[in-house]
Design a protein around this motif. Structure first.
Motif, PDB file in Angstrom:
ATOM      1  N   ASP A  77      40.026  15.592  -8.503  1.00  0.00           N
ATOM      2  CA  ASP A  77      40.199  14.204  -8.433  1.00  0.00           C
ATOM      3  C   ASP A  77      39.890  13.603  -9.599  1.00  0.00           C
ATOM      4  N   ILE A  78      39.254  14.232 -10.676  1.00  0.00           N
ATOM      5  CA  ILE A  78      39.097  13.328 -11.943  1.00  0.00           C
ATOM      6  C   ILE A  78      39.007  14.539 -13.016  1.00  0.00           C
ATOM      7  N   GLY A  79      39.300  14.236 -14.222  1.00  0.00           N
ATOM      8  CA  GLY A  79      39.484  15.240 -15.237  1.00  0.00           C
ATOM      9  C   GLY A  79      38.089  15.314 -15.884  1.00  0.00           C
ATOM     10  N   ASN A  80      38.115  16.223 -16.750  1.00  0.00           N
ATOM     11  CA  ASN A  80      36.983  16.661 -17.643  1.00  0.00           C
ATOM     12  C   ASN A  80      36.288  15.770 -18.415  1.00  0.00           C
ATOM     13  N   GLY A  81      35.133  15.716 -18.535  1.00  0.00           N
ATOM     14  CA  GLY A  81      34.668  14.709 -19.365  1.00  0.00           C
ATOM     15  C   GLY A  81      33.108  14.874 -19.737  1.00  0.00           C
ATOM     16  N   PHE A  82      32.351  13.777 -19.698  1.00  0.00           N
ATOM     17  CA  PHE A  82      31.093  13.573 -20.259  1.00  0.00           C
ATOM     18  C   PHE A  82      30.045  12.994 -19.358  1.00  0.00           C
ATOM     19  N   ALA A  83      28.758  13.426 -19.346  1.00  0.00           N
ATOM     20  CA  ALA A  83      27.924  12.821 -18.534  1.00  0.00           C
ATOM     21  C   ALA A  83      26.688  12.655 -19.066  1.00  0.00           C
ATOM     22  N   ALA A  84      25.876  11.455 -18.852  1.00  0.00           N
ATOM     23  CA  ALA A  84      24.428  11.206 -19.795  1.00  0.00           C
ATOM     24  C   ALA A  84      23.541  10.619 -18.802  1.00  0.00           C
ATOM     25  N   ASP A  85      22.366  11.337 -19.117  1.00  0.00           N
ATOM     26  CA  ASP A  85      21.330  10.860 -18.469  1.00  0.00           C
ATOM     27  C   ASP A  85      20.651   9.493 -18.750  1.00  0.00           C
ATOM     28  N   ASP A  86      19.725   8.701 -18.014  1.00  0.00           N
ATOM     29  CA  ASP A  86      19.325   7.787 -18.232  1.00  0.00           C
ATOM     30  C   ASP A  86      18.371   7.936 -19.516  1.00  0.00           C
ATOM     31  N   GLY A  87      18.676   6.641 -20.560  1.00  0.00           N
ATOM     32  CA  GLY A  87      17.970   6.920 -21.793  1.00  0.00           C
ATOM     33  C   GLY A  87      18.664   7.832 -22.648  1.00  0.00           C
ATOM     34  N   ALA A  88      20.071   8.378 -22.339  1.00  0.00           N
ATOM     35  CA  ALA A  88      20.803   8.935 -23.237  1.00  0.00           C
ATOM     36  C   ALA A  88      22.113   8.261 -23.577  1.00  0.00           C
ATOM     37  N   ALA A  89      22.732   8.405 -24.848  1.00  0.00           N
ATOM     38  CA  ALA A  89      23.961   7.797 -25.133  1.00  0.00           C
ATOM     39  C   ALA A  89      24.887   8.513 -25.993  1.00  0.00           C
ATOM     40  N   LEU A  90      26.138   8.467 -25.611  1.00  0.00           N
ATOM     41  CA  LEU A  90      27.302   9.138 -26.701  1.00  0.00           C
ATOM     42  C   LEU A  90      27.775   7.988 -27.651  1.00  0.00           C
ATOM     43  N   LYS A 110      36.252   2.293 -35.798  1.00  0.00           N
ATOM     44  CA  LYS A 110      36.318   2.018 -34.361  1.00  0.00           C
ATOM     45  C   LYS A 110      35.059   2.898 -33.836  1.00  0.00           C
ATOM     46  N   GLN A 111      34.327   2.199 -33.145  1.00  0.00           N
ATOM     47  CA  GLN A 111      33.108   2.706 -32.491  1.00  0.00           C
ATOM     48  C   GLN A 111      32.739   2.266 -31.002  1.00  0.00           C
ATOM     49  N   ILE A 112      32.303   3.298 -30.273  1.00  0.00           N
ATOM     50  CA  ILE A 112      31.975   3.027 -28.977  1.00  0.00           C
ATOM     51  C   ILE A 112      30.571   3.779 -28.551  1.00  0.00           C
ATOM     52  N   ILE A 113      29.643   3.178 -28.106  1.00  0.00           N
ATOM     53  CA  ILE A 113      28.326   3.656 -27.722  1.00  0.00           C
ATOM     54  C   ILE A 113      28.220   3.563 -26.371  1.00  0.00           C
ATOM     55  N   ALA A 114      28.457   4.574 -25.533  1.00  0.00           N
ATOM     56  CA  ALA A 114      28.267   4.827 -23.920  1.00  0.00           C
ATOM     57  C   ALA A 114      26.957   5.240 -23.647  1.00  0.00           C
ATOM     58  N   MET A 115      26.055   4.386 -22.845  1.00  0.00           N
ATOM     59  CA  MET A 115      24.701   4.723 -22.390  1.00  0.00           C
ATOM     60  C   MET A 115      24.562   5.099 -21.038  1.00  0.00           C
ATOM     61  N   GLY A 116      24.184   6.243 -20.583  1.00  0.00           N
ATOM     62  CA  GLY A 116      24.087   6.612 -19.207  1.00  0.00           C
ATOM     63  C   GLY A 116      22.946   5.791 -18.395  1.00  0.00           C
ATOM     64  N   GLY A 117      21.919   5.181 -19.215  1.00  0.00           N
ATOM     65  CA  GLY A 117      21.071   4.446 -18.506  1.00  0.00           C
ATOM     66  C   GLY A 117      20.168   3.905 -19.836  1.00  0.00           C
ATOM     67  N   GLY A 118      19.189   3.123 -19.586  1.00  0.00           N
ATOM     68  CA  GLY A 118      18.245   2.740 -20.542  1.00  0.00           C
ATOM     69  C   GLY A 118      18.699   1.179 -20.936  1.00  0.00           C
ATOM     70  N   GLY A 119      18.192   1.018 -22.375  1.00  0.00           N
ATOM     71  CA  GLY A 119      18.596  -0.320 -22.891  1.00  0.00           C
ATOM     72  C   GLY A 119      17.844  -1.298 -22.342  1.00  0.00           C
ATOM     73  N   PHE A 120      17.834  -2.707 -22.822  1.00  0.00           N
ATOM     74  CA  PHE A 120      16.746  -3.759 -22.326  1.00  0.00           C
ATOM     75  C   PHE A 120      16.803  -4.001 -20.769  1.00  0.00           C
ATOM     76  N   SER A 121      17.822  -3.405 -19.805  1.00  0.00           N
ATOM     77  CA  SER A 121      17.860  -3.758 -18.538  1.00  0.00           C
ATOM     78  C   SER A 121      17.050  -2.503 -17.773  1.00  0.00           C
ATOM     79  N   MET A 122      16.817  -1.548 -18.392  1.00  0.00           N
ATOM     80  CA  MET A 122      16.255  -0.491 -17.653  1.00  0.00           C
ATOM     81  C   MET A 122      14.749  -0.105 -18.551  1.00  0.00           C
ATOM     82  N   GLU A 123      14.844  -0.211 -19.784  1.00  0.00           N
ATOM     83  CA  GLU A 123      13.568   0.010 -20.469  1.00  0.00           C
ATOM     84  C   GLU A 123      13.221  -0.994 -21.423  1.00  0.00           C
ATOM     85  N   PRO A 124      12.831  -1.919 -20.601  1.00  0.00           N
ATOM     86  CA  PRO A 124      12.288  -3.340 -21.503  1.00  0.00           C
ATOM     87  C   PRO A 124      11.190  -3.104 -22.514  1.00  0.00           C
TER      88      PRO A 124
END
Length: 233
Positions: free
Chosen positions: A178-191, A2-16
């Motif tokens: 209002d929200i639980g602990n978690g993660f954050a990613a800059d544009d161009g970074a992915a978990l 099972k794999q998930i890749i969560a991008m904060g920003g980037g990819g083809f839509s932000m970094e063509p």
């Protein structure tokens, strides 16, 4: 697997002109020519967004397709999804995304796809959706919490460095409970998660970062996560 890749920003839509994240996503399928399906629900199935997806991925060794809900490509969405190797979810309005997916039972179908080894990936709303909660600007003028699919534990905040209101908004939500602990990613970074565990953090830019955030007493603690810049591999 099972794999998930969560991008904060980037990819083809932000970094063509920088395909590093998108090529990374393609490699995770283990297929020589993976079937990758773009899911642009959060953008209202924007035609321009879809065109940019095809423009980018037709240059790569893959078979691109799209899953729209305006209109759907078929009555049997489960069969359509399960034929793909990668589901790549676009950005936009997370709140609307969740409502539409539940109406069309895509929440159930995507869980099945994940459990059967399809790679799930996405940017912004398409990253928020996999967690229990997301930090969203779906309501104009507000940074708020939205309930998501819960495939991954905790919360997620995209565009951590790309939008001025994101970091303080996530801190406020955490401090207020209002929200639980978690993660954050800059544009161009992915978990990149394998199962429920964070396997790695990757980036398409040298200074893109990701963080684990938690509330401790009356403050928020940010822990920067070790990151591999794909351009320096």
């Amino acid at each position: 697997m099972k794999q998930i890749i969560a991008m904060g920003g980037g990819g083809f839509s932000m970094e063509p002109d920088n395909p590093l994240l998108d090529r990374y996503v393609l490699r995770q399928s283990g297929k020589k020519r993976p079937k990758i399906c773009f899911v642009p629900t959060a953008s209202g199935d924007s035609i321009d967004y879809i065109r940019r997806f095809y423009r980018a991925f037709k240059k790569m060794n893959c078979e691109p397709s799209r899953l729209t809900l305006f209109p759907p490509p078929t009555a049997d969405l489960e069969d359509f999804v399960m034929d793909k190797d990668i589901l790549y979810v676009g950005g936009g309005n997370t709140k609307n995304l969740m409502a539409l997916w539940k109406e069309w039972e895509l929440d159930r179908i995507l869980r099945k796809a994940w459990e059967e080894g399809k790679v799930l990936a996405g940017i912004s709303a398409g990253a928020n959706c996999w967690f229990e909660e997301g930090v969203t600007d779906s309501i104009p003028g507000q940074i708020s919490r939205v309930k998501c699919l819960g495939f991954l534990k905790g919360s997620f905040c995209p565009h951590f460095d790309g939008q001025n209101e994101r970091r303080p908004g996530f801190h406020r939500l955490l401090l207020n409970g209002d929200i639980g602990n978690g993660f954050a990613a800059d544009d161009g970074a992915a978990l990149h998660f394998v199962g429920s565990e964070l396997k790695s953090v990757i980036a398409s830019r040298p200074h893109a970062r990701a963080f684990a955030l938690k509330r401790e007493g009356g403050s928020v603690v940010e822990r920067q996560l070790a990151t591999t810049c794909l351009g320096e591999e």
